[in-house]
Enzyme design. Sequence first.
Site: not given
Ligand code: ADE
Ligand code: ZN
Length: 332
Positions: A13, A15, A193, A196, A274-275
């Site tokens: 996971h 991005h 997703h 969340e 994630d990011d």
């Molecule tokens: N795009 C990038 N990170 C995300 C996340 N945690 N949830 C939804 N969309 C995303």
């Molecule tokens: Zn994500």
Amino acid sequence: MKDLYTLPKAELHLHIEGTLEPELALELAARNGVELPYDSVEELRRQYDFEDLSSFLELYYATTAVLREASDFEALTRAYLGRAAAQGLRHVDVFCDPQAHTVRGVPLETVLDGIRSGLDAARTEHGITSTLLLCFLRDRPAAEALELFESLGDQLPRIDGIGLDSAEVGHPPALFEQVYARARAAGLHVVAHAGEEAGPEYVREALDVLRVERVDHGIQSLRDPDLVARLVAEQVPLTVCPLSNVRLRVVGALAEHPVLDMLGRGLLVTVNSDDPAYFGGYVGDVYQGLRDALGMTDEQAAALARNSVDASFAGAQRKRAVHAEITAWEQG
Ligand code: ADE
Ligand code: ZN
């Protein structure tokens, strides 16, 4: 205690746009003549105080606008893989958000050329294997997602699967039933997703309507014991992102994160970044954070790493090789 940064692991996971560090963002902004309302790395980093998913996405899409050329996407991808390689990464299933680029006039081919070059380089330079999943933005029309998928044409073999991301609440999975059916028929992997910020019903829809192989995040499933029992019984992989959950205020603090309880309850959980440029750490930092905040044991860390390999889209031979490396780490 063993070094969690050398534990061989996969990340499921991630991005790629969320790996854009402020230094590279400002460099590309200057090179490509894109105006960002921040003059320095420090000023940009000061914006990383998010209230929720939407407030994060606003900044994420704004900084993404600095990516224009294939070489920008390649630099981004190489930078991420270099950092993750130093934290024990062996395989990654990468997400990218094509609509964040095509709406700005950047062709999908440019995006794929750049990311694919970066992934190919990582295989040679770091021995990291990878797959690429295109995510549809769920807060844009489902018809646009379908149109994008249909427009792939001869580029289809360059992707391994699809996902669904962006602002979750009010944009349920079932809206995307048609494009998921098309992707499954084309033999692609399908993930989404769900759970969340939105509730367990989104997770059920992702499973029942989109027929996903994994659920990204999924932690709101814990509000529904019947759903938890199903996820355990069916061993549905959940790609949990603890640092992200704290930064986006889904969970109050890392010390309160349920991920190790989930592991103990028999859920097939994995941990992911994630990011990472925005949420304070790459995948090894996530494992280290769980040790620091929750007292995660070496056994739990190895179990999470094994889950990450099992639930990944790596080939069977690659999975066996990384499993052997995890065993060697445990015995070392
Ligand atoms: N795009 C990038 N990170 C995300 C996340 N945690 N949830 C939804 N969309 C995303
Ligand atoms: Zn994500």
